[in-house]
Design an enzyme around this catalytic site. Structure first.
Site, PDB file in Angstrom:
ATOM      1  N   TYR A  38       0.849  -1.185   0.000  1.00  0.00           N
ATOM      2  CA  TYR A  38       0.000   0.000   0.000  1.00  0.00           C
ATOM      3  C   TYR A  38       0.882   1.231   0.000  1.00  0.00           C
ATOM      4  O   TYR A  38       1.808   1.340   0.810  1.00  0.00           O
ATOM      5  CB  TYR A  38      -0.886   0.001   1.249  1.00  0.00           C
ATOM      6  CG  TYR A  38      -1.793   1.215   1.377  1.00  0.00           C
ATOM      7  CD1 TYR A  38      -2.797   1.470   0.441  1.00  0.00           C
ATOM      8  CD2 TYR A  38      -1.660   2.083   2.456  1.00  0.00           C
ATOM      9  CE1 TYR A  38      -3.637   2.571   0.574  1.00  0.00           C
ATOM     10  CE2 TYR A  38      -2.503   3.189   2.600  1.00  0.00           C
ATOM     11  CZ  TYR A  38      -3.485   3.422   1.651  1.00  0.00           C
ATOM     12  OH  TYR A  38      -4.319   4.511   1.791  1.00  0.00           O
TER      13      TYR A  38
ATOM     14  N   ASP B 199       9.251   2.763   0.072  1.00  0.00           N
ATOM     15  CA  ASP B 199       8.173   3.378   0.838  1.00  0.00           C
ATOM     16  C   ASP B 199       8.362   2.963   2.294  1.00  0.00           C
ATOM     17  O   ASP B 199       7.993   1.859   2.698  1.00  0.00           O
ATOM     18  CB  ASP B 199       6.818   2.913   0.295  1.00  0.00           C
ATOM     19  CG  ASP B 199       5.661   3.469   1.129  1.00  0.00           C
ATOM     20  OD1 ASP B 199       5.925   4.123   2.157  1.00  0.00           O
ATOM     21  OD2 ASP B 199       4.499   3.226   0.746  1.00  0.00           O
TER      22      ASP B 199
ATOM     23  N   LYS C  78       3.773   8.726   9.232  1.00  0.00           N
ATOM     24  CA  LYS C  78       3.585   8.072  10.526  1.00  0.00           C
ATOM     25  C   LYS C  78       4.563   8.576  11.596  1.00  0.00           C
ATOM     26  O   LYS C  78       4.399   9.686  12.072  1.00  0.00           O
ATOM     27  CB  LYS C  78       3.597   6.550  10.328  1.00  0.00           C
ATOM     28  CG  LYS C  78       2.459   6.167   9.348  1.00  0.00           C
ATOM     29  CD  LYS C  78       2.089   4.724   9.239  1.00  0.00           C
ATOM     30  CE  LYS C  78       0.789   4.621   8.440  1.00  0.00           C
ATOM     31  NZ  LYS C  78       0.810   3.715   7.322  1.00  0.00           N
TER      32      LYS C  78
HETATM   33  C1  LIG Z   1       0.187   4.295   5.936  1.00  0.00           C
HETATM   34  C2  LIG Z   1       0.976   4.090   4.706  1.00  0.00           C
HETATM   35  C3  LIG Z   1       0.896   4.977   3.616  1.00  0.00           C
HETATM   36  C4  LIG Z   1      -0.109   6.108   3.558  1.00  0.00           C
HETATM   37  O1  LIG Z   1       0.114   7.071   4.537  1.00  0.00           O
HETATM   38  P1  LIG Z   1      -1.112   8.053   4.931  1.00  0.00           P
HETATM   39  O2  LIG Z   1      -0.473   8.985   5.910  1.00  0.00           O
HETATM   40  O3  LIG Z   1      -2.164   7.188   5.519  1.00  0.00           O
HETATM   41  O4  LIG Z   1      -1.545   8.735   3.699  1.00  0.00           O
HETATM   42  C5  LIG Z   1       1.735   4.790   2.553  1.00  0.00           C
HETATM   43  N1  LIG Z   1       2.620   3.771   2.542  1.00  0.00           N
HETATM   44  C6  LIG Z   1       2.729   2.902   3.568  1.00  0.00           C
HETATM   45  C7  LIG Z   1       3.743   1.823   3.507  1.00  0.00           C
HETATM   46  C8  LIG Z   1       1.894   3.020   4.670  1.00  0.00           C
HETATM   47  O5  LIG Z   1       1.976   2.107   5.647  1.00  0.00           O
END
Ligand SMILES: *Cc1c(COP(=O)(O)O)cnc(C)c1O
Length: 427
Positions: free
Chosen positions: A144, A239, A267
């Protein structure tokens, strides 16, 4: 667990908010029942509006690595708020944050702040395309990268939980340049490069995928991605929105010794406030406006409250033995949970790295999305509800990672493991 006030709030929420929630996985659809409402959190515990206290393994989906309401973060936010909540012109904390992040993460020459992980990944992809002068990107199924159009293909937890991995409202034309391959399968990546010669701008990957539960890269897989991108003039984008500052101060790239070209954060970097960031080699980052032709912007980017919270979190992580203590708690949880499953004679694959974990209800090892899908989700839902009634809050979906914080005590972990032992016997 009494829940009269939560039920009342949820009924009202349903009238005004689609599904009653502002982010779909909070809706408890995968596990049945309704979400509870929280109005206070401290350390490893959350408190709901009905007065229940729960040991929390969601940690606001990753940010709360120091536990909730850490005193130095709260103080930093209070101090910053007294000076004003947003300036829209450079503030000194943006510079401090950028320096801290570049010093902590091996592959960062320069970094730009934004407001969410979604923004970070969306912008990193745009930058990679602008740099390479190519349109196609490779992503892995189950990974994701936020909810931007071109990345919302086979995108893990939320989409998986609701059974439509591709969102309505995304024109096919927007995802036609996104190639999706299985994680941990080098041949599939090689095939994609061979079939799209000179067209692939980059690979975006969660170095440790945590959005379809949690599974680890097989030895050599990340190195393979580094090599094949380099050999093909494509960029490697890590990511690290979830793994950044969690698996080590320098993220998964420090832990696995791989230098990606671009990295995305979110995060933890916001200390619980809405923040994202992306960074990488200076020659790539300097293609961003105002220096270069790749446009990216944000009214609240580098917001002083968010910077203050993030800086406080990063300093705390850098100056304590946080990662060693997280590893210890993680190991204790892992051995306890494995023993609980064994004594209940329930097949569980307990995957863990540092303070991230996931238990799948299957007897086969889980290395990618297809393996994760073999987990018995009805059993997970029962397990989730059993744990909740024991005062343990796990993410309300099989396809989420669990998170430990430095605030989880041995007593919290003991409580969790004995609850699991009881619940598993009832499955
Ligand atoms: C949570 C997450 C996102 C998206 O971040 P948001 O702050 O919710 O937009 C993107 N990549 C990874 C790996 C994530 O865990």
């Amino acid at each position: 667990m009494t829940n009269a006030k939560s039920e009342e709030l949820f009924a009202e929420a349903l009238r005004y908010i689609p599904g009653g929630v502002n982010s779909p996985v909070r809706a408890f659809r995968a596990v049945g029942g309704h979400p509870f409402f929280v109005n206070k959190a401290k350390g490893a515990h959350i408190f709901d509006v009905d007065g229940n206290e729960l040991v929390d393994y969601v940690g606001t989906w990753g940010p709360a690595i120091l536990g909730h309401a850490h005193p130095s973060i709260i103080q930093a936010i209070q101090r910053a708020a007294e000076q004003g909540t947003s300036f829209g012109i450079p503030n000194p904390m943006e510079v401090e944050m950028a320096r801290l992040v570049c010093q902590a993460v091996p592959a960062l020459g320069k970094v730009r702040m934004c407001n969410s992980g979604t923004e970070a990944c969306m912008s990193a992809i745009r930058l990679a395309r602008g740099f390479a002068g190519r349109d196609k990107i490779i992503k892995f199924d189950g990974c994701y990268h936020g909810h931007a159009d071109s990345l919302l293909v086979k995108a893990g937890s939320g989409a998986l939980t609701f059974g439509h991995p591709d969102s309505a409202g995304v024109p096919a034309a927007f995802t036609q340049h996104t190639i999706v391959v299985p994680f941990n399968e080098p041949d599939a990546v090689s095939t994609a490069f061979a079939a799209n010669s000179q067209q692939i701008a980059g690979i975006i990957v969660e170095p440790v995928p945590g959005n379809a539960g949690l599974y680890l890269p097989k030895p050599g897989f990340l190195k393979f991605l580094r090599d094949i991108t380099a050999a093909n003039g494509a960029l490697l984008i890590f990511d690290e929105v979830m793994t950044g500052f969690r698996l080590a101060l320098g993220g998964a790239q420090e832990r696995f010794g791989i230098q990606p070209d671009l990295s995305c954060f979110g995060k933890i970097i916001g200390g619980g406030l809405p923040v994202g960031a992306f960074g990488g080699r200076a020659e790539i980052m300097d293609l961003l406006a105002p220096l270069g032709p790749v446009y990216q912007a944000g009214t609240l980017s580098g917001n002083p409250l968010a910077m203050a919270a993030g800086i406080a979190a990063l300093k705390e992580l850098a100056s304590t033995n946080a990662y060693a203590s997280l590893e210890q708690s993680g190991a204790a949880l892992e051995s306890g949970m494995k023993a609980a499953a064994k004594s209940a004679n329930i097949p569980v694959q307990f995957n863990r790295i540092g303070s991230m974990f996931c238990g799948y209800f299957t007897d086969e090892p889980v290395h990618n999305l297809a393996d994760a899908m073999k987990s018995d989700r009805a059993r997970f839902a029962k397990y989730f509800r059993g744990m909740l009634s024991e005062g343990i809050y796990l993410a309300p979906s099989q396809f989420e990672a669990g998170f430990l914080s430095t605030a989880h005590t041995p007593a919290d972990i003991d409580k969790t493991v004995s609850a699991a032992a009881r619940v598993m016997k009832s499955l």
